[in-house]
Design a protein around this motif. Sequence first.
Motif, PDB file in Angstrom:
ATOM      1  N   ASP A 214      -7.463   8.426   0.723  1.00 58.62           N
ATOM      2  CA  ASP A 214      -8.054   7.076   0.642  1.00 58.62           C
ATOM      3  C   ASP A 214      -7.683   6.399  -0.681  1.00 58.62           C
TER       4      ASP A 214
ATOM      5  N   VAL B 222      -3.555   5.486  -0.728  1.00 59.55           N
ATOM      6  CA  VAL B 222      -2.889   4.524   0.158  1.00 59.55           C
ATOM      7  C   VAL B 222      -3.150   3.093  -0.309  1.00 59.55           C
ATOM      8  N   THR B 223      -2.238   2.218   0.062  1.00 60.64           N
ATOM      9  CA  THR B 223      -2.394   0.795  -0.265  1.00 60.64           C
ATOM     10  C   THR B 223      -2.858   0.090   1.000  1.00 60.64           C
ATOM     11  N   CYS B 224      -4.068  -0.437   0.970  1.00 57.32           N
ATOM     12  CA  CYS B 224      -4.648  -1.034   2.186  1.00 57.32           C
ATOM     13  C   CYS B 224      -4.587  -2.554   2.179  1.00 57.32           C
TER      14      CYS B 224
ATOM     15  N   THR C 299      -4.027  -6.104   3.112  1.00 61.91           N
ATOM     16  CA  THR C 299      -3.770  -6.716   4.417  1.00 61.91           C
ATOM     17  C   THR C 299      -4.490  -8.054   4.483  1.00 61.91           C
TER      18      THR C 299
ATOM     19  N   ALA D 150      -5.132  -0.516   8.518  1.00 58.54           N
ATOM     20  CA  ALA D 150      -5.896  -0.737   7.275  1.00 58.54           C
ATOM     21  C   ALA D 150      -7.339  -1.117   7.624  1.00 58.54           C
ATOM     22  N   THR D 151      -7.869  -2.190   7.039  1.00 60.67           N
ATOM     23  CA  THR D 151      -9.286  -2.518   7.228  1.00 60.67           C
ATOM     24  C   THR D 151      -9.529  -3.423   8.442  1.00 60.67           C
TER      25      THR D 151
ATOM     26  N   ASP E 282      -5.245   4.354  11.661  1.00 64.59           N
ATOM     27  CA  ASP E 282      -4.806   4.444  10.271  1.00 64.59           C
ATOM     28  C   ASP E 282      -5.084   5.863   9.789  1.00 64.59           C
TER      29      ASP E 282
ATOM     30  N   SER F 251      -6.176   6.566   6.798  1.00 63.27           N
ATOM     31  CA  SER F 251      -7.290   6.558   5.843  1.00 63.27           C
ATOM     32  C   SER F 251      -8.626   6.470   6.578  1.00 63.27           C
TER      33      SER F 251
ATOM     34  N   ALA G 259     -10.532   3.383   5.511  1.00 60.55           N
ATOM     35  CA  ALA G 259     -10.015   2.140   6.097  1.00 60.55           C
ATOM     36  C   ALA G 259     -10.472   2.008   7.547  1.00 60.55           C
TER      37      ALA G 259
END
Length: 279
Positions: A65, A68-70, A72, A110-111, A140, A142, A145
């Motif tokens: 978590d 990672v680059t979330c 978006t 992502a989210t 995803d 994560s 996320a």
Amino acid sequence: MRSDLAALAALLSDRIGLAVDEGKHQAIEMRLQPTVAAAGLPNVSELVHRLSKGGDPALLDRTIDAMVTCETLFFRDRKPFEALRATVLPRLREARRAERRIRIWSAACATGQEPYSLAMLIDEQQREFAGWRVEIVASDVSAAAVAAAREGRYSQFEVQRGLPTPLLLRHFQRDGEAWRINDHLRAHVEFRRANLIDEFGRFGRFDIVFCRNVLMYMDVERRRDILQRLSRVLADDGYLALGAAETVVGISDEFEPAPDCAGLFRRKTPASLRMAANS
Ligand SMILES: C[S@@+](CC[C@H](N)C(=O)[O-])C[C@H]1O[C@@H](n2cnc3c(N)ncnc32)[C@H](O)[C@@H]1O
């Protein structure tokens, strides 16, 4: 080079395909400070030691978590959504008029802004889709996320990024300082946790796959492998969307840019495969 950070970079590459340059090892250490503190560990070396021993999946999840680059936003890059609205969905409605079923996968959601944007687009064409089953699967790697995506609660700042006001008013309701997505739209998206490094054939076949802004964090071999496996879950006449800065060119033999849909890719036809083999 510090061997603990090199071991961590190798572990992240192995587990989620994250490619970390040697020059960025120090940045990993910075990024993991809150995870180290929350776990009550003295330093990153101890975190790496625990992860290398295995047996603490929750700690591994929290490390992923953190790494990672979330980043978006709703309707990111607009073009693929416009291509879906104007060309792809009408074309698939014609091609699938017997089974009246379309499946879409947001493969690094992502989210949740991406799959909810897709759900809003389908909702916009609800009259054309009356009597159809349109499934949207969103996944995803994560856990955090996916949990946030499933909750569908966004700050004022997040809903201001890419979401036209009429869609905000139609699909969201106020929840304190934030906005929460309406149940009917949330129910349209099936969220799962899934790692693209692992086999995903069990998800079944899709007509549209959005796999955007995730391969860019991986090395070429990983990208090639994932694209090859994506080609197996995509219908022959299906469409693949990558991020605006990503391409299949020079990486994948399975896909080619869709000539009339900017930013989308299609599986190569037997004729184009033959041409490539002879050139
Ligand atoms: C920059 S976001 C992209 C979100 C969205 N697709 C977009 O374009 O706006 C990258 C996402 O990829 C996810 N990710 C990274 N490695 C992954 C993997 N191996 N399998 C699945 N998802 C992964 C991250 O957790 C993160 O949520």
